[in-house]
Design an enzyme around this catalytic site. Structure first.
Site, PDB file in Angstrom:
ATOM      1  N   LYS A 113       6.804 -60.873  -1.180  1.00 24.59           N
ATOM      2  CA  LYS A 113       5.658 -61.119  -3.343  1.00 24.59           C
ATOM      3  C   LYS A 113       6.211 -62.435  -3.061  1.00 24.59           C
ATOM      4  O   LYS A 113       7.871 -62.689  -3.184  1.00 24.59           O
ATOM      5  CB  LYS A 113       5.833 -59.927  -4.021  1.00 24.59           C
ATOM      6  N   ASP A 169      -3.110 -63.499  -4.327  1.00 23.30           N
ATOM      7  CA  ASP A 169      -3.091 -62.331  -5.514  1.00 23.30           C
ATOM      8  C   ASP A 169      -3.347 -62.932  -6.657  1.00 23.30           C
ATOM      9  O   ASP A 169      -4.427 -63.576  -6.895  1.00 23.30           O
ATOM     10  CB  ASP A 169      -1.629 -62.072  -5.681  1.00 23.30           C
TER      11      ASP A 169
HETATM   12  P1  NDP Z   1      -7.955 -61.986  -9.944  1.00 22.29           P
HETATM   13  O1  NDP Z   1      -6.620 -62.777 -10.537  1.00 22.29           O
HETATM   14  O2  NDP Z   1      -9.406 -62.384  -9.017  1.00 22.29           O
HETATM   15  O3  NDP Z   1      -8.376 -60.804 -10.547  1.00 22.29           O
HETATM   16  C1  NDP Z   1      -7.648 -60.379 -11.880  1.00 22.29           C
HETATM   17  C2  NDP Z   1      -8.104 -59.449 -12.696  1.00 22.29           C
HETATM   18  O4  NDP Z   1      -8.034 -58.700 -13.340  1.00 22.29           O
HETATM   19  C3  NDP Z   1      -8.988 -60.355 -13.158  1.00 22.29           C
HETATM   20  O5  NDP Z   1     -10.211 -59.513 -14.362  1.00 22.29           O
HETATM   21  C4  NDP Z   1      -8.379 -60.548 -14.639  1.00 22.29           C
HETATM   22  O6  NDP Z   1      -8.551 -60.026 -15.761  1.00 22.29           O
HETATM   23  C5  NDP Z   1      -7.789 -59.088 -14.346  1.00 22.29           C
HETATM   24  N1  NDP Z   1      -5.951 -58.541 -15.114  1.00 22.29           N
HETATM   25  C6  NDP Z   1      -4.616 -59.966 -14.426  1.00 22.29           C
HETATM   26  N2  NDP Z   1      -4.077 -59.412 -15.266  1.00 22.29           N
HETATM   27  C7  NDP Z   1      -4.144 -58.729 -16.020  1.00 22.29           C
HETATM   28  C8  NDP Z   1      -3.270 -57.775 -17.308  1.00 22.29           C
HETATM   29  N3  NDP Z   1      -2.619 -58.687 -17.754  1.00 22.29           N
HETATM   30  N4  NDP Z   1      -4.393 -57.291 -18.229  1.00 22.29           N
HETATM   31  C9  NDP Z   1      -5.861 -57.290 -18.352  1.00 22.29           C
HETATM   32  N5  NDP Z   1      -6.331 -57.467 -16.750  1.00 22.29           N
HETATM   33  C10 NDP Z   1      -5.759 -58.541 -15.823  1.00 22.29           C
HETATM   34  O7  NDP Z   1      -6.575 -61.167  -8.374  1.00 22.29           O
HETATM   35  P2  NDP Z   1      -7.257 -59.524  -7.586  1.00 22.29           P
HETATM   36  O8  NDP Z   1      -8.818 -59.209  -7.716  1.00 22.29           O
HETATM   37  O9  NDP Z   1      -6.855 -60.585  -6.135  1.00 22.29           O
HETATM   38  O10 NDP Z   1      -6.065 -58.660  -7.941  1.00 22.29           O
HETATM   39  C11 NDP Z   1      -6.315 -57.694  -8.379  1.00 22.29           C
HETATM   40  C12 NDP Z   1      -5.459 -56.811  -8.693  1.00 22.29           C
HETATM   41  O11 NDP Z   1      -5.215 -56.281  -7.140  1.00 22.29           O
HETATM   42  C13 NDP Z   1      -3.830 -57.121  -8.406  1.00 22.29           C
HETATM   43  O12 NDP Z   1      -2.776 -55.418  -8.589  1.00 22.29           O
HETATM   44  C14 NDP Z   1      -3.464 -57.526  -6.927  1.00 22.29           C
HETATM   45  O13 NDP Z   1      -1.574 -57.299  -7.289  1.00 22.29           O
HETATM   46  C15 NDP Z   1      -4.160 -56.004  -6.251  1.00 22.29           C
HETATM   47  N6  NDP Z   1      -4.415 -56.752  -4.734  1.00 22.29           N
HETATM   48  C16 NDP Z   1      -4.582 -57.738  -4.578  1.00 22.29           C
HETATM   49  C17 NDP Z   1      -5.178 -58.244  -3.152  1.00 22.29           C
HETATM   50  C18 NDP Z   1      -5.854 -59.730  -2.988  1.00 22.29           C
HETATM   51  O14 NDP Z   1      -5.789 -59.791  -1.620  1.00 22.29           O
HETATM   52  N7  NDP Z   1      -6.319 -60.210  -3.554  1.00 22.29           N
HETATM   53  C19 NDP Z   1      -4.465 -57.648  -2.082  1.00 22.29           C
HETATM   54  C20 NDP Z   1      -4.003 -56.366  -2.121  1.00 22.29           C
HETATM   55  C21 NDP Z   1      -4.195 -56.043  -4.077  1.00 22.29           C
HETATM   56  P3  NDP Z   1      -8.764 -61.454 -16.910  1.00 22.29           P
HETATM   57  O15 NDP Z   1      -9.394 -62.957 -15.872  1.00 22.29           O
HETATM   58  O16 NDP Z   1      -8.703 -61.632 -18.030  1.00 22.29           O
HETATM   59  O17 NDP Z   1      -6.608 -61.989 -16.489  1.00 22.29           O
HETATM   60  O1  2IT Z   2      -0.854 -57.206  -2.753  1.00 20.83           O
HETATM   61  C1  2IT Z   2      -1.665 -57.301  -1.186  1.00 20.83           C
HETATM   62  O2  2IT Z   2      -1.140 -56.941  -0.537  1.00 20.83           O
HETATM   63  C2  2IT Z   2      -1.714 -58.611  -1.505  1.00 20.83           C
HETATM   64  N1  2IT Z   2      -1.815 -59.750  -3.106  1.00 20.83           N
HETATM   65  C3  2IT Z   2      -2.489 -59.654  -0.266  1.00 20.83           C
HETATM   66  C4  2IT Z   2      -0.798 -59.767   0.963  1.00 20.83           C
HETATM   67  C5  2IT Z   2      -1.678 -60.609   1.878  1.00 20.83           C
HETATM   68  O3  2IT Z   2      -0.473 -61.476   2.689  1.00 20.83           O
HETATM   69  O4  2IT Z   2      -2.526 -60.452   2.532  1.00 20.83           O
END
Ligand code: NDP
Ligand code: 2IT
Length: 446
Positions: free
Chosen positions: A126, A166
């Protein structure tokens, strides 16, 4: 034998001070795998826990860039290459002001077991930066990404370490990062996933984490001869994972009534339709606005500062960030009738919240199982790239679906084998751990 587990946990806390999220992630895994050490003493003999909790490599670097007003800015870049026992390092990059070493280590540690569960050959990593993309111009984001990659390029490669997105890192950032990597190295290889389709991205990668989390919920419900039809669902966040979780729930006949961002949440009791979701995608991905605007657009309630967990629902998909559900919020969810939780975000439930869910027999899909669809589809993107091929939507989605079914099965069977059928925390941790630990033993002491 479980003394061994306790001892290693204490060492981890002692050696990694001021990294509470890392301690939490380690504790969750170690507590689950205690029974494995009782059955199989070889893991202790090989000092697997001491080794598996220590990243293979941590890279920390300066990221200087110039903002539009001509001022020099300095951020910190981090890449934690946690474990390469079963494949090249793989895991996302997070750009968010809260990013620090402890958070990236917790995410890299989790990624190791998650990637193992996918059944694909991917090690755990990561990275990220405390850079905040909010309010920055495209040019600022580009200059930041170029500077970040100007250092990171030394440590990554299609068969070495393959970052992806992420929080705060989506198609735009991946594009800038890839452009800079290519310029420096003069190579074209799958060094990043989550790329746009035009230059080697995979169909369904944007949707994959959200779809996967819903597929996982569907499998959990199936064990009770139930499904998502007609169920009221809470989704938190409004980014990548939240958006496609919502889409898949709607497709399967469920009703999503909330979305949120770090300022508050909206409550739409009629449910978010495909049309309303199209508005969210434009709002969040193009205009980069706030979720509050949804409430204004559609005349629904906005709760500033709040989280969706106070709204009665049967299913919850936490999809924003770590520790967004604490013990009290978990109790509230359960008291209001919630009996399915599928974690789209990484570690969104505190240890206390998980205890509440397990005590109340909630169908609880822990993040390393429930959100593995994203990285699994990154693996499929690499498979397409390495074979100079691109698959159609149906093929990728089918593979993703199959992988989620298989992860559910592995976690369920391990939970049964260790005497707690349906405890997916136990099952996912044990199944994910064993493969990595055995691979480490086969490869000698490194
Ligand atoms: P994005 O940046 O697309 O969206 C994040 C969302 O979460 C936004 O709505 C953001 O609001 C909110 N958010 C982020 N930080 C905070 C915080 N500290 N408090 C409150 N709200 C918060 O990210 P993703 O959708 O990609 O990721 C969301 C989650 O999913 C994370 O935990 C990530 O690690 C996990 N994840 C993502 C993957 C991927 O492929 N993208 C894969 C597996 C897991 P704001 O705009 O106000 O910051
Ligand atoms: O938390 C996760 O699994 C991710 N943000 C996706 C990682 C990846 O390599 O696609």
């Amino acid at each position: 034998m479980s003394d061994y587990v306790e001892r290693v946990y204490e060492q981890v806390v002692e050696k990694n001070q001021a990294q509470p999220e890392f301690h939490q992630a380690v504790k969750e895994v170690l507590d689950s795998i205690k029974p494995v050490f009782e059955k199989e003493p070889k893991f202790e003999r090989h000092k697997i826990l001491e080794r598996i909790t220590e990243p293979e490599r941590v890279i920390i670097f300066r990221v200087p860039w110039v903002s539009d007003n001509g001022e020099i800015q300095v951020n910190r870049g981090i890449r934690v290459q946690f474990n390469s026992a079963i494949g090249a390092y793989k895991g996302g990059l997070r750009f968010h002001p809260s990013v620090n070493l402890g958070i990236i280590k917790f995410l890299g540690f989790e990624q190791t077991f998650k990637n193992s569960l996918t059944g694909l050959s991917m090690g755990g990593a990561k990275g990220g930066s405390d850079f905040d993309p909010k309010g920055k111009s495209d040019n600022e984001v580009m200059r930041f990404c170029q500077s970040f990659m100007t250092e990171l390029y030394r440590y990554i490669g299609g068969r070495m370490d393959v970052p992806a997105g992420d929080i705060g890192v989506g198609a735009r950032e991946i594009g800038y990062l890839f452009g800079q990597w290519k310029k420096i190295t003069q190579r074209f290889e799958p060094v990043l996933t989550g790329k746009s389709l035009e230059y080697g991205g995979s169909l369904v990668r944007p949707e994959a984490t959200g779809y996967g989390s819903v597929y996982f919920a569907k499998e959990m419900l199936k064990t009770k001869n139930d499904d998502l039809k007609g169920k009221t669902c809470l989704v938190s966040g409004s980014g990548n994972v939240a958006q496609y979780t919502t889409e898949k729930v709607v497709d399967l006949g469920g009703k999503v009534v909330t979305l949120s961002d770090s300022n508050g949440y909206i409550h739409d009791p009629d449910g978010i339709t495909r049309e309303k979701l199209a508005y969210v995608l434009e709002l969040k991905n193009v205009r980069r606005g706030r979720i509050k605007e949804y409430a204004e657009e559609f005349g629904v309630e906005y709760h500033p500062g709040g989280q969706p967990w106070e709204i009665p629902a049967e299913v919850a998909f936490p999809s924003a960030t770590q520790n967004e559900i604490d013990g009290d919020e978990a109790k509230l969810l359960v008291d209001n009738g919630c009996f399915v939780v599928s974690e789209g975000a990484n570690m969104p439930s505190t240890i206390e919240a998980i205890d509440v869910f397990l005590e109340n027999k909630v169908l609880f899909g822990p993040s390393k199982a429930a959100n593995a669809g994203g990285v699994a589809t990154s693996g499929l993107e690499m498979a397409q790239n390495f074979s100079f091929d691109s698959w159609n939507r149906e093929k990728v989605d089918q593979r993703l679906h199959r992988i989620m079914i298989s992860i559910h099965k592995m976690a369920y069977e391990a939970s049964k084998e260790y005497g707690e059928p349906g405890n997916y925390v136990l099952g996912a941790n044990i199944a994910g751990f064993k493969k990595v630990a055995n691979a480490m033993i086969f490869q000698g002491h490194w």
